[in-house]
Design a protein around this motif. Structure first.
Motif, PDB file in Angstrom:
ATOM      1  N   THR A  24      20.420 -11.292 -21.033  1.00 17.79           N
ATOM      2  CA  THR A  24      19.677 -11.532 -19.798  1.00 17.79           C
ATOM      3  C   THR A  24      20.007 -10.443 -18.789  1.00 17.79           C
ATOM      4  O   THR A  24      21.170 -10.110 -18.579  1.00 17.79           O
ATOM      5  N   LEU A  25      18.969  -9.904 -18.186  1.00 17.45           N
ATOM      6  CA  LEU A  25      19.107  -8.966 -17.079  1.00 17.45           C
ATOM      7  C   LEU A  25      18.622  -9.677 -15.832  1.00 17.45           C
ATOM      8  O   LEU A  25      17.464 -10.088 -15.758  1.00 17.45           O
ATOM      9  N   MET A  26      19.516  -9.842 -14.855  1.00 19.94           N
ATOM     10  CA  MET A  26      19.132 -10.466 -13.590  1.00 19.94           C
ATOM     11  C   MET A  26      18.888  -9.381 -12.550  1.00 19.94           C
ATOM     12  O   MET A  26      19.757  -8.547 -12.292  1.00 19.94           O
ATOM     13  N   LEU A  27      17.696  -9.390 -11.973  1.00 16.61           N
ATOM     14  CA  LEU A  27      17.317  -8.411 -10.966  1.00 16.61           C
ATOM     15  C   LEU A  27      17.963  -8.736  -9.630  1.00 16.61           C
ATOM     16  O   LEU A  27      18.399  -9.860  -9.393  1.00 16.61           O
ATOM     17  N   SER A  62      21.921  -8.868  -4.113  1.00 13.65           N
ATOM     18  CA  SER A  62      22.881  -8.122  -4.927  1.00 13.65           C
ATOM     19  C   SER A  62      24.256  -8.764  -4.955  1.00 13.65           C
ATOM     20  O   SER A  62      24.937  -8.749  -5.982  1.00 13.65           O
ATOM     21  N   GLY A  63      24.687  -9.327  -3.819  1.00  9.08           N
ATOM     22  CA  GLY A  63      25.993  -9.972  -3.788  1.00  9.08           C
ATOM     23  C   GLY A  63      26.073 -11.145  -4.738  1.00  9.08           C
ATOM     24  O   GLY A  63      27.048 -11.299  -5.487  1.00  9.08           O
ATOM     25  N   THR A  64      25.030 -11.969  -4.717  1.00  8.00           N
ATOM     26  CA  THR A  64      24.991 -13.141  -5.596  1.00  8.00           C
ATOM     27  C   THR A  64      24.913 -12.733  -7.061  1.00  8.00           C
ATOM     28  O   THR A  64      25.601 -13.285  -7.914  1.00  8.00           O
ATOM     29  N   VAL A  68      27.399 -13.470 -10.329  1.00 13.23           N
ATOM     30  CA  VAL A  68      26.913 -14.075 -11.569  1.00 13.23           C
ATOM     31  C   VAL A  68      27.338 -13.235 -12.777  1.00 13.23           C
ATOM     32  O   VAL A  68      27.736 -13.770 -13.814  1.00 13.23           O
ATOM     33  N   VAL A  69      27.264 -11.907 -12.636  1.00 13.46           N
ATOM     34  CA  VAL A  69      27.687 -11.018 -13.712  1.00 13.46           C
ATOM     35  C   VAL A  69      29.201 -11.097 -13.893  1.00 13.46           C
ATOM     36  O   VAL A  69      29.711 -11.135 -15.022  1.00 13.46           O
ATOM     37  N   ALA A  70      29.926 -11.135 -12.797  1.00 10.95           N
ATOM     38  CA  ALA A  70      31.390 -11.227 -12.868  1.00 10.95           C
ATOM     39  C   ALA A  70      31.830 -12.489 -13.605  1.00 10.95           C
ATOM     40  O   ALA A  70      32.834 -12.486 -14.323  1.00 10.95           O
ATOM     41  N   PHE A  76      23.865  -8.707 -17.845  1.00 13.31           N
ATOM     42  CA  PHE A  76      23.616  -7.508 -17.069  1.00 13.31           C
ATOM     43  C   PHE A  76      22.966  -7.859 -15.734  1.00 13.31           C
ATOM     44  O   PHE A  76      22.211  -8.822 -15.640  1.00 13.31           O
ATOM     45  N   GLY A  77      23.267  -7.059 -14.726  1.00 18.28           N
ATOM     46  CA  GLY A  77      22.640  -7.235 -13.421  1.00 18.28           C
ATOM     47  C   GLY A  77      22.116  -5.912 -12.910  1.00 18.28           C
ATOM     48  O   GLY A  77      22.646  -4.849 -13.247  1.00 18.28           O
ATOM     49  N   TYR A  78      21.067  -5.978 -12.122  1.00 20.40           N
ATOM     50  CA  TYR A  78      20.517  -4.789 -11.462  1.00 20.40           C
ATOM     51  C   TYR A  78      20.736  -5.003  -9.979  1.00 20.40           C
ATOM     52  O   TYR A  78      20.072  -5.836  -9.357  1.00 20.40           O
ATOM     53  N   VAL A  79      21.718  -4.292  -9.410  1.00 25.80           N
ATOM     54  CA  VAL A  79      22.158  -4.591  -8.054  1.00 25.80           C
ATOM     55  C   VAL A  79      22.371  -3.316  -7.245  1.00 25.80           C
ATOM     56  O   VAL A  79      22.394  -2.207  -7.768  1.00 25.80           O
TER      57      VAL A  79
END
Length: 328
Positions: A24-27, A62-64, A68-70, A76-79
């Motif tokens: 999953t990639l979270m935008l 981006s903070g949230t 979630v990625v941590a 994966f995250g796009y931040v």
């Protein structure tokens, strides 16, 4: 018969190895033009070609998403990378595995017909902000760089949609937003052009959005992370050659994701930010040590990042997972 048995045996052996890895990639936020390459790459099969079954989810800041990625809730995250650094320096197990936007697209923007085109024009005006988002964290740095003071303007606060509505309804003259994001939302709603006063034009050397992952996840899945970045690089390279097709890919996946005209324009506005300002690399996501060092130095000096971050710059990012490319 023997040949048939051999074929069946080969299929049984190969079968499990061909199963795609679900990730999953979270935008960073609700979908807008900047996100087009991910949808385009998925539609074109770049991720599946790397053995990845990609799910793209919208985020809520981006903070949230960094949190979630941590927590390994998503892979994966796009931040916003500076926002990620704020968490990483405090111990969050996250690192940027590719920096997409190497010049920052943050800006103060308002209707073009209001003729607010330089920092001095902000005096006496009302600025809409969203407390805690990446723009509001960098805003004090912009003020220091341009000589503005808090008393030079009024501030109204609200969530992302409230901020946009404030400009549309005339309750605010400007809002803090990304060149390719909020400006397009306002144009969608009003048909009117927006003029952005770009932070980057006033000496703010900062990287922006990038792909991040949990450090333990990377150690446990190095091959998967490399395959993810291989597909991501190809997605950006292909999407920049077909902006309208990339924007359409958003709508194909999410019919309510916007309007084709402004999604296309938003992505076209994104493309220049991919460029490495140092000229060291022409490969998407590959960031130079110089730009990262300057980004950290500015965040420490003006943006409230802890001073110890200067000693940990290398821990915030890695180019090791990117595919090899000539001239990189």
């Amino acid at each position: 018969m023997l040949r048939l048995l051999i074929t069946i045996g080969a299929m049984l052996i190969a079968g499990p190895a061909l199963a795609a890895d679900k990730v999953t990639l979270m935008l960073n936020w609700y979908v807008y033009g900047e996100h087009a390459p991910f949808y385009y790459g998925k539609e074109k099969g770049f991720y599946s070609a790397q053995g990845i079954d990609l799910e793209i989810q919208e985020g809520r800041g981006s903070g949230t998403v960094t949190q979630v990625v941590a927590a390994k809730t998503v892979q994966f995250g796009y931040v916003d990378v500076p926002t990620m650094m704020r968490a990483a320096v405090k111990g969050a197990p996250v690192v940027a595995i590719g920096v997409a936007l190497q010049t920052n697209p943050m800006s103060a923007m308002g209707f073009a017909d209001k003729n607010i085109k330089k920092p001095d024009d902000i005096k006496g005006k009302t600025v809409a902000t969203t407390p805690g988002d990446s723009m509001s964290q960098i805003w004090p740095l912009f003020l220091k760089k341009t000589g503005l003071k808090d008393g030079d303007f009024k501030v109204v606060s609200g969530d992302a949609q409230t901020k946009v509505n404030a400009v549309i309804n005339g309750q605010a003259d400007l809002l803090l937003g990304y060149v390719m994001d909020q400006s397009m939302k306002i144009k969608d709603a009003t048909g009117k052009d927006v003029f952005p006063i770009k932070f980057a034009d006033y000496g703010i050397v900062l990287v922006s959005s990038g792909l991040v992952a949990n450090t333990d996840y990377i150690k446990a899945n190095p091959d998967l992370v490399k395959r993810m970045m291989t597909a991501a690089v190809k997605s950006v390279e292909a999407a920049t050659k077909d902006p309208k097709g990339a924007a359409q890919a958003i709508l194909n996946a999410n019919p309510k994701g916007g309007k084709i005209e402004t999604l296309t324009q938003g992505f076209e506005l994104t493309i220049p930010f991919y460029k490495d300002p140092t000229g060291e690399s022409k490969q998407p996501f590959r960031v130079s040590d110089k730009i990262m060092q300057e980004s950290v130095d500015l965040m420490v000096e003006y943006g409230g990042l802890e001073a110890v971050a200067k000693e940990k710059v290398k821990s915030f990012y890695s180019n090791d997972h990117l595919p090899k490319a000539s001239g990189s």
